[in-house]
Motif scaffolding. Structure first.
Motif, PDB file in Angstrom:
ATOM      1  N   LEU A 176       0.786  -1.229   0.000  1.00 26.11           N
ATOM      2  CA  LEU A 176       0.000   0.000   0.000  1.00 26.11           C
ATOM      3  C   LEU A 176       0.818   1.280   0.000  1.00 26.11           C
ATOM      4  O   LEU A 176       0.287   2.340  -0.332  1.00 26.11           O
ATOM      5  N   ASP A 177       2.076   1.224   0.409  1.00 25.85           N
ATOM      6  CA  ASP A 177       2.847   2.449   0.646  1.00 25.85           C
ATOM      7  C   ASP A 177       4.121   2.465  -0.176  1.00 25.85           C
ATOM      8  O   ASP A 177       4.986   1.607  -0.011  1.00 25.85           O
ATOM      9  N   ALA A 207      -1.815   3.948   0.921  1.00 27.14           N
ATOM     10  CA  ALA A 207      -1.379   4.416   2.243  1.00 27.14           C
ATOM     11  C   ALA A 207      -1.320   5.938   2.301  1.00 27.14           C
ATOM     12  O   ALA A 207      -1.312   6.515   3.387  1.00 27.14           O
ATOM     13  N   GLU A 237       2.460  -1.074   7.179  1.00 29.68           N
ATOM     14  CA  GLU A 237       1.550  -0.277   6.359  1.00 29.68           C
ATOM     15  C   GLU A 237       0.137  -0.858   6.368  1.00 29.68           C
ATOM     16  O   GLU A 237      -0.844  -0.114   6.330  1.00 29.68           O
ATOM     17  N   ASP A 238       0.019  -2.173   6.465  1.00 31.25           N
ATOM     18  CA  ASP A 238      -1.305  -2.785   6.513  1.00 31.25           C
ATOM     19  C   ASP A 238      -1.990  -2.518   7.853  1.00 31.25           C
ATOM     20  O   ASP A 238      -3.194  -2.239   7.903  1.00 31.25           O
ATOM     21  N   TYR A 256      -3.119   1.072   7.784  1.00 35.51           N
ATOM     22  CA  TYR A 256      -4.275   1.232   6.904  1.00 35.51           C
ATOM     23  C   TYR A 256      -5.552   0.773   7.607  1.00 35.51           C
ATOM     24  O   TYR A 256      -6.589   1.439   7.538  1.00 35.51           O
ATOM     25  N   LYS A 258      -6.408   3.399  10.181  1.00 33.97           N
ATOM     26  CA  LYS A 258      -6.966   4.598   9.539  1.00 33.97           C
ATOM     27  C   LYS A 258      -8.440   4.389   9.202  1.00 33.97           C
ATOM     28  O   LYS A 258      -9.270   5.278   9.410  1.00 33.97           O
ATOM     29  N   HIS A 259      -8.770   3.215   8.693  1.00 29.17           N
ATOM     30  CA  HIS A 259     -10.164   2.909   8.374  1.00 29.17           C
ATOM     31  C   HIS A 259     -11.017   2.883   9.641  1.00 29.17           C
ATOM     32  O   HIS A 259     -12.088   3.493   9.688  1.00 29.17           O
TER      33      HIS A 259
END
Length: 148
Positions: free
Chosen positions: A27-28, A73, A97-98, A101, A104-105
């Motif tokens: 993602l990043d 990301a 990063e996962d 993420y 963040k959600h």
């Protein structure tokens, strides 16, 4: 790709996405410094990421102008995104990063089911497809797919 498509669909007002199902997602584009605790177990390495992102983004990889539809990301606000199922192994370059993420959600009120598979490297389900962790992960994926 699935995460980026979900972001793009939100920005464009459709199509309606049923759920984000993200398995060990990359993602990043801002590849972090190597984690020495997981370095001996890597299947996908930090160098692999430093090769892959420029292959996708060219010279903009890691720079300030990468949109979240290219590197999810980079997303500032997850409000309005669809529910997410996210899984990653504990010994995976993408772990940080996962996890971020998923957080963040969740912080934006998006329903999240997150699995950090203890002791598992990237692609653990392909490497040891008969292992307990792979069987549990596959059962979870099937459950989520059946719920759609």
């Amino acid at each position: 790709m699935a995460a980026a498509l979900t972001i793009l669909a939100r920005e464009r007002g459709g199509p309606n996405i049923a759920r984000q199902i993200l398995l060990m997602p990359m993602l990043d584009d801002r590849t972090p410094a190597p984690d020495p605790h997981i370095a001996p177990y890597l299947v996908w390495s930090y160098d692999d990421s430093r090769t892959a992102w420029p292959a996708l983004l060219g010279d903009s990889a890691g720079g300030p102008d990468v949109p979240p539809t290219a590197a999810p990301a980079r997303l500032k606000d997850a409000t309005g995104l669809r529910a997410a199922y996210i899984e990653v192994g504990q010994l995976d370059v993408f772990r940080g990063e996962d996890t971020a993420y998923a957080t963040k959600h969740s912080g934006a009120g998006v329903p999240v089911e997150f699995h950090l598979h203890r002791g598992a490297p990237h692609e653990f389900d392909s490497i040891g497809f008969t292992s307990d962790v792979a069987r549990r992960a596959i059962a979870d994926r099937v459950r989520v797919l059946k719920s759609l």
